[in-house]
Structures are given as structure tokens and as C-alpha cells.
Write a protein that holds these residues in place. Structure first.
Motif, short mmCIF file in Angstrom:
data_model
loop_
_atom_site.label_atom_id
_atom_site.label_comp_id
_atom_site.label_asym_id
_atom_site.label_seq_id
_atom_site.Cartn_x
_atom_site.Cartn_y
_atom_site.Cartn_z
N LEU A 33 -9.20 -0.76 -4.43
CA LEU A 33 -8.81 -1.24 -5.76
C LEU A 33 -7.62 -0.43 -6.29
CD1 LEU A 33 -9.82 -3.36 -7.82
CD2 LEU A 33 -11.16 -1.54 -8.88
N VAL A 34 -7.68 0.89 -6.10
CA VAL A 34 -6.59 1.76 -6.53
C VAL A 34 -5.32 1.45 -5.74
CG1 VAL A 34 -5.77 4.14 -6.61
CG2 VAL A 34 -8.11 3.61 -7.30
N MET A 35 -5.45 1.30 -4.42
CA MET A 35 -4.27 1.01 -3.59
C MET A 35 -3.65 -0.32 -3.97
SD MET A 35 -2.13 1.92 -1.30
CE MET A 35 -2.79 3.24 -0.26
N ASN A 36 -4.48 -1.32 -4.23
CA ASN A 36 -3.97 -2.63 -4.64
C ASN A 36 -3.15 -2.51 -5.92
OD1 ASN A 36 -4.82 -5.13 -6.65
ND2 ASN A 36 -4.20 -5.83 -4.63
N PHE A 37 -3.64 -1.71 -6.86
CA PHE A 37 -2.91 -1.50 -8.11
C PHE A 37 -1.56 -0.83 -7.85
CE2 PHE A 37 -1.66 1.24 -11.64
CZ PHE A 37 -1.64 0.34 -12.69
N LEU A 38 -1.55 0.21 -7.04
CA LEU A 38 -0.31 0.94 -6.76
C LEU A 38 0.71 0.06 -6.06
CD1 LEU A 38 -1.81 4.35 -5.55
CD2 LEU A 38 -0.83 3.84 -7.79
N PHE A 50 -1.42 8.40 -1.72
CA PHE A 50 -2.81 7.98 -1.74
C PHE A 50 -3.28 7.56 -0.35
CE2 PHE A 50 -6.29 4.95 -2.81
CZ PHE A 50 -7.11 5.84 -3.50
N GLU A 51 -2.39 6.93 0.42
CA GLU A 51 -2.74 6.55 1.80
C GLU A 51 -3.06 7.79 2.63
OE1 GLU A 51 -0.90 3.92 5.51
OE2 GLU A 51 0.42 4.68 3.94
N GLN A 52 -2.23 8.82 2.47
CA GLN A 52 -2.44 10.06 3.22
C GLN A 52 -3.73 10.76 2.81
OE1 GLN A 52 1.15 12.25 2.45
NE2 GLN A 52 2.41 10.95 3.75
N GLU A 53 -4.00 10.76 1.50
CA GLU A 53 -5.16 11.50 1.01
C GLU A 53 -6.48 10.78 1.21
OE1 GLU A 53 -4.31 12.35 -3.05
OE2 GLU A 53 -2.88 13.94 -2.61
N PRO A 58 -2.30 0.39 2.89
CA PRO A 58 -1.74 -0.39 1.77
C PRO A 58 -1.76 -1.89 1.99
CG PRO A 58 -0.01 0.63 3.07
CD PRO A 58 -1.30 1.19 3.60
N GLY A 59 -1.83 -2.33 3.24
CA GLY A 59 -1.89 -3.77 3.51
C GLY A 59 -0.54 -4.45 3.55
N VAL A 60 0.51 -3.74 3.16
CA VAL A 60 1.88 -4.28 3.21
C VAL A 60 2.80 -3.15 3.65
CG1 VAL A 60 1.50 -5.98 1.38
CG2 VAL A 60 2.35 -3.71 0.79
N GLN A 61 4.01 -3.53 4.03
CA GLN A 61 5.01 -2.53 4.36
C GLN A 61 5.55 -1.93 3.06
OE1 GLN A 61 6.00 -1.35 7.33
NE2 GLN A 61 4.47 -2.65 8.34
N LEU A 62 5.27 -0.66 2.85
CA LEU A 62 5.69 -0.04 1.59
C LEU A 62 7.19 -0.03 1.40
CD1 LEU A 62 3.19 2.97 1.41
CD2 LEU A 62 3.08 0.80 0.20
N GLY A 63 7.92 0.01 2.49
CA GLY A 63 9.38 -0.01 2.38
C GLY A 63 9.91 -1.28 1.73
N GLY A 64 9.15 -2.38 1.90
CA GLY A 64 9.58 -3.65 1.33
C GLY A 64 9.41 -3.73 -0.17
N PRO A 191 -2.53 -6.97 -10.34
CA PRO A 191 -3.53 -6.12 -9.69
C PRO A 191 -4.95 -6.66 -9.88
CG PRO A 191 -2.00 -4.81 -11.00
CD PRO A 191 -1.76 -6.24 -11.36
N ARG A 192 -5.79 -6.46 -8.89
CA ARG A 192 -7.19 -6.88 -8.99
C ARG A 192 -7.89 -6.13 -10.12
NH1 ARG A 192 -8.17 -6.20 -2.54
NH2 ARG A 192 -6.67 -7.79 -1.86
N LEU A 193 -7.45 -4.91 -10.38
CA LEU A 193 -8.05 -4.14 -11.46
C LEU A 193 -7.89 -4.85 -12.80
CD1 LEU A 193 -9.40 -1.56 -12.45
CD2 LEU A 193 -7.14 -0.50 -12.61
N LEU A 194 -6.72 -5.44 -13.02
CA LEU A 194 -6.49 -6.18 -14.26
C LEU A 194 -7.39 -7.41 -14.34
CD1 LEU A 194 -4.91 -6.53 -16.85
CD2 LEU A 194 -3.10 -7.67 -15.55
N LEU A 195 -7.57 -8.09 -13.21
CA LEU A 195 -8.46 -9.25 -13.19
C LEU A 195 -9.90 -8.83 -13.52
CD1 LEU A 195 -7.20 -11.18 -10.04
CD2 LEU A 195 -6.99 -11.90 -12.41
N LEU A 196 -10.32 -7.70 -12.97
CA LEU A 196 -11.66 -7.21 -13.25
C LEU A 196 -11.84 -6.87 -14.73
CD1 LEU A 196 -12.34 -4.92 -10.15
CD2 LEU A 196 -13.44 -7.10 -10.70
N LEU A 197 -10.80 -6.28 -15.32
CA LEU A 197 -10.86 -5.96 -16.75
C LEU A 197 -10.97 -7.23 -17.58
CD1 LEU A 197 -8.25 -3.07 -17.03
CD2 LEU A 197 -10.72 -2.89 -17.30
#
Length: 229
Positions: A33-38, A50-53, A58-64, A191-197
């Protein structure tokens, strides 16, 4: 007939907190949920950290994400024309297919001209670029009239329509554009977090009709109301 206050079920703070404590959420799900938001909001550096820790992919290429964030930051800093150019370089169909979005970007251009005190340029811009888009759309026409009315005040920012000059207006436009770019890339618009809220607030509204319970009164601090207070 809706239940009266006297007939509503009453749930104490202690009972409510016990119920909350009994709900178990897997850490892996929280991390996703946190990664989706970021990722959705474009916090690339934070997502990498966050990926490292956490080991959460992330599910996507962060460079993009970089191009999308450059567009968002351009709008948030008032450089709307640069943002439009960048979007067209990325995918010209985004603005070609979304008239309301293109209007809002040009509306933001108009606001920036007013902010800079360029009255004549603002009027010319509104007449040439915005007015033609409003001919068959009353909602857009109302938005344009409201924006142009800023010119009637010596201090537009403190006028009755001064909210258009706020940073929040830039952020609103930037978020709308960000969502459109995400959709064009086959990603979630928000973000899914917003949908949950949103779901939680809806559920809370439904529960209000049936029970007296500790309501969530502050999303930022997760503060609960005191039942009976």
C-alpha cells in the motif's frame, strides 16, 4: 424512519479500540500500500529507498516516473506551457482526447498571467485560446468567467475568487494531469490508500445512522472522538 439517538447502538471507546486491535493486517500488504502511494504520487527516491528497506517491488520501472514528475513539478511551479510541451512529447493523445483537462491547463496559464500582472496578455489569451472551448460547454464557460473576474480586483489573491491564485489550485491541476498520464500508461489514476480512505469515510457515514461510536475526526492524526462527549 432513521433511528433516533436514543435507539442507536452505543459503542464505547474501549470496545471500539479492542475491535480495531483484533483486526490483523499483514505487513506485506501494508508495504504494498505504501509503495503504491509512492509510485502513483511519483516519489521516486522514496520508492527506491523503501524498496531497499522493505524488499517491496514497485511494480513499475521507477526510471519511467521521472518524466511524469517533471510535468507535475512544472505545473506546480507555474510553468504550465513547459508542462504542456512535455506531455505532448510523451504522448500527444493525452491532451488531444481530454478537452476538459486541456482547458484546465490553459486556465492555469491564464491564472499565471494574472498572477504576473499581465492584464492585456491575460485578456488576449482568454479570448484566443479559452473562449472558443466554452462555446458549447456552460460549465467551462462558468469556470472561464470566474477566472477572468480576477482581473476586476486590484488584489486578486484576496478577492472572493482568490482561491484560484492559491498553490492548491496549481496542485489540483497538476494532480488532474498526473492522473491522465497514469491512465494513458495503464496505471491506476490515484493511490489505493486514497481509495481506502474514501471507502472508510463512506462506511463511517453509513454507520453514523445506526450507532454512536468513536468517529475518526482527524485523518492526519487518526484521532477518534470520545463517545458521550
Amino acid at each position: 424512519m432513521p433511528p433516533t439517538t436514543a435507539s442507536k447502538k452505543s459503542i464505547s471507546n474501549e470496545q471500539w479500540e479492542a475491535k480495531l486491535a483484533a483486526v490483523k493486517v499483514a505487513k506485506e500488504d501494508m508495504n504494498k500500500l505504501v509503495m503504491n502511494f509512492l509510485v502513483t504520487e511519483g516519489y521516486v527516491d522514496a520508492a527506491r529507498t523503501f524498496e531497499q528497506e522493505s524488499g517491496t517491488a514497485p511494480g513499475v520501472q521507477l526510471g519511467g516516473i521521472t518524466d511524469r514528475m517533471q510535468v507535475r513539478q512544472a505545473v506546480q511551479s507555474g510553468q504550465v506551457e513547459a508542462a504542456i510541451d512535455k506531455v505532448n512529447d510523451m504522448n500527444p493523445e493525452i491532451l488531444e482526447e481530454q478537452a476538459a483537462l486541456f482547458f484546465h491547463l490553459q486556465q492555469q496559464c491564464l491564472i499565471e498571467l494574472i498572477r504576473q500582472g499581465q492584464t492585456e496578455a491575460a485578456l488576449a489569451f482568454a479570448q484566443e485560446y479559452l473562449a472558443p472551448q466554452c462555446e458549447d460547454d456552460e460549465a467551462l464557460l462558468e469556470e472561464l468567467e470566474r477566472t477572468v473576474s480576477l482581473l476586476a480586483f486590484e488584489q486578486p489573491a484576496t478577492s472572493p475568487v482568490g482561491g484560484l491564485m492559491d498553490v492548491a489550485q496549481r496542485q489540483k491541476t497538476a494532480s488532474e494531469l498526473n492522473a491522465a498520464i497514469l491512465a494513458s500508461q495503464g496505471q491506476e489514476k490515484e493511490p489505493r490508500l486514497l481509495l481506502l480512505l474514501k471507502m472508510m469515510l463512506w462506511a463511517q457515514g453509513q454507520l453514523d445512522e445506526k450507532a454512536s461510536y468513536p468517529r475518526l475526526t482527524d485523518l492526519a492524526t487518526a484521532r477518534l472522538s470520545q463517545v458521550g462527549s
